[in-house]
Design a protein around this motif. Structure first.
Motif, mmCIF file in Angstrom:
data_model
loop_
_atom_site.group_PDB
_atom_site.id
_atom_site.type_symbol
_atom_site.label_atom_id
_atom_site.label_comp_id
_atom_site.label_asym_id
_atom_site.label_seq_id
_atom_site.Cartn_x
_atom_site.Cartn_y
_atom_site.Cartn_z
ATOM 1 N N GLN A 186 -0.951 -6.222 8.596
ATOM 2 C CA GLN A 186 -2.275 -6.660 9.040
ATOM 3 C C GLN A 186 -3.067 -5.491 9.622
ATOM 4 O O GLN A 186 -4.258 -5.335 9.342
ATOM 5 C CB GLN A 186 -2.134 -7.771 10.080
ATOM 6 C CG GLN A 186 -1.490 -9.042 9.547
ATOM 7 C CD GLN A 186 -1.123 -10.018 10.644
ATOM 8 O OE1 GLN A 186 -1.536 -9.859 11.798
ATOM 9 N NE2 GLN A 186 -0.331 -11.033 10.300
ATOM 10 N N GLY A 232 -5.649 -13.183 7.357
ATOM 11 C CA GLY A 232 -6.388 -13.280 6.114
ATOM 12 C C GLY A 232 -6.518 -14.704 5.612
ATOM 13 O O GLY A 232 -6.473 -14.953 4.403
ATOM 14 N N TYR A 257 -4.286 -3.352 6.964
ATOM 15 C CA TYR A 257 -5.218 -4.049 6.061
ATOM 16 C C TYR A 257 -4.793 -3.917 4.597
ATOM 17 O O TYR A 257 -5.626 -3.819 3.708
ATOM 18 C CB TYR A 257 -6.642 -3.503 6.232
ATOM 19 C CG TYR A 257 -7.242 -3.765 7.594
ATOM 20 C CD1 TYR A 257 -7.901 -4.951 7.872
ATOM 21 C CD2 TYR A 257 -7.148 -2.809 8.605
ATOM 22 C CE1 TYR A 257 -8.448 -5.192 9.128
ATOM 23 C CE2 TYR A 257 -7.690 -3.044 9.865
ATOM 24 C CZ TYR A 257 -8.340 -4.234 10.110
ATOM 25 O OH TYR A 257 -8.877 -4.464 11.352
#
Length: 454
Positions: free
Chosen positions: A28, A206, A31
């Motif tokens: 995370q 997400g 990304y």
């Protein structure tokens, strides 16, 4: 049954990639797209599993990317309602200038590195010089689209090397992009940043909250006549057909061309995917001419292209042949470092001088695209300009209309590889350096003195 098991294998990998992205904060914070994570998992399973993994589960993966990239490029401009060219040019001219300098520079830097270092030390061929632009600016899709060209010109390993560079570029685009953003915060270049700690749990994972899910697109026809998604898939297919027709015409044209042109092998080996983009423009203009363009929704087209791109990336990364990478690891590492250094130097040294306002926001979007894909650029831009307070998002979007047909999988990307393989360095280096100088002169004598460009 190979088609069934190969498709199911990719679907399983995508789900695993998404689960890992949701579960581990490291992914995370980096990304990393789920498709990249899934591709790496698939690559490890195939490589370390060996004969214990049934071949039917991955036999079809290597051929999927070269097909799906045609869908991605065909859908690029379908359903797009463009404003007047005057506004597009006024907003995007500086962005286009910067993007072109970076893209042409990737060829120039690649050629210099190969000529001065890689060729003397590792005896690599001239086509190695194209790996930065093809892998970084173009990405997995462009490499996939050029795979047949590589094979026809006797450099089949170019596909696996290109996929490797594209994977490195995507990861470097995100990781070093966030490093540049932190640098920008420290030196006061950016003020609107939204840090990782400020994001909600859903944003980090997400996933949209249940009551905030956006629409995937607009249905344009009644389902009792034809499903809207089926209509959009069919329109993409027509665009691909137009591109295929152009490719066949180029093949016929090659038979009547002078011998000097045939020796270049440009017409015969020209890839299909940029012609599908032209096909999409032809179909969109035809729909607009007959006043049927309201039947095409760009949101649905984006979802189709996004779906194709996710499956493309998984298949591309998972089907990399490790033996080619291991054999060329040293020149690959050097060429990737050179590409990263060029892209970062563009942000730190070129952008502050070229852009009149919001220079960092505009440069970080370009860094993301020139290292990974357009989505990486948008991700980095959203981090530094979450509420779209600057002109960066508008300029970056309009610039694609003029930039994509040329670089990052456009016409020149398709021409450069055959030219390097058949003619060596002189033509590509000369054209690249001349274009860099031309765009610098354009900035100095057109953009810099004028106040009308944003």
């Amino acid at each position: 049954m190979t088609a069934v098991t190969s498709f199911c294998g990719l679907c399983l990998l995508l789900i695993i990639g998404k689960f890992l992205r949701m579960r581990f904060s490291l992914f995370q914070r980096l990304y990393l797209p789920s498709s990249v994570i899934a591709g790496v998992v698939g690559l490890c399973v195939v490589f370390f599993g060996g004969e214990r993994v049934p071949a039917g589960w991955y036999a079809g993966w290597s051929g999927i990317p070269s097909f799906l990239i045609n869908i991605v490029f065909a859908a690029l401009f379908l359903g797009v309602s463009t404003p007047g060219l005057k506004k597009i040019w006024r907003v995007s001219a500086p962005q286009l200038c910067y993007g072109q300098i970076v893209a042409w520079g990737q060829y120039a830097v690649g050629a210099l590195v190969v000529m001065l270092i890689l060729n003397p030390l590792f005896d690599v061929g001239p086509a190695f010089a194209a790996l930065i632009e093809v892998g970084f600016e173009g990405g997995h899709g462009t490499v996939a689209g050029l795979s047949d060209t590589f094979a026809e010109l006797g450099w089949a390993q170019g596909k696996d090397l290109g996929f490797t560079v594209a994977t490195v570029g995507m990861i470097a685009g995100v990781v070093l992009g966030m490093w540049l953003i932190n640098l920008g915060v420290r030196f006061g270049w950016v003020k609107n940043i939204r840090s990782f700690s400020e994001q909600t749990e859903s944003e980090r994972r997400g996933v949209y909250p249940k009551d905030e899910s956006p629409s995937a697109g607009r249905q344009t026809v009644c389902a009792d006549s034809i499903d809207s998604l089926a209509l959009h898939v069919a329109i993409v297919g027509i665009a691909v057909l137009v591109g295929y027709g152009i490719k066949e015409f180029l093949g016929l044209l090659d038979g009547f061309a002078p011998e000097a042109v045939r020796d270049l092998k440009v017409l015969k080996s020209f890839p299909l995917f940029p012609l599908c983009m032209i096909g999409g423009l032809v179909v969109q203009n035809a729909l607009r001419f007959f006043r049927l363009d309201h039947l095409v929704d760009h949101g649905l087209m984006q979802r189709l292209a996004g779906t194709a791109l996710d499956f493309l990336v998984v298949a591309a990364v998972a089907s990399i042949r490790i033996e080619f990478v291991a054999e060329n690891w040293a020149p690959l590492a050097i060429i990737c470092l050179a590409g990263v250094a060029w892209n970062v130097s563009g942000v730190l040294f070129l952008a502050p001088r070229l852009f009149r306002n919001a220079w960092f926001e505009r440069a970080i979007a370009e860094y993301g695209q020139s290292s990974g894909v357009t989505a990486t650029g948008l991700l980095l831009l959203r981090t530094v300009d979450p509420e779209t307070k600057t002109v960066a998002a508008e300029a970056f979007g309009y610039k694609q209309l003029l930039h994509e047909p040329i670089m990052g999988g456009g016409i020149w990307t398709s021409l450069a590889v055959p030219l390097l393989l058949t003619q060596g360095f002189p033509v590509v280096v000369t054209v690249s350096v001349c274009m860099i100088v031309l765009w610098l002169l354009f900035w100095r004598f057109v953009l810099h003195p004028s106040k009308k460009y944003i």
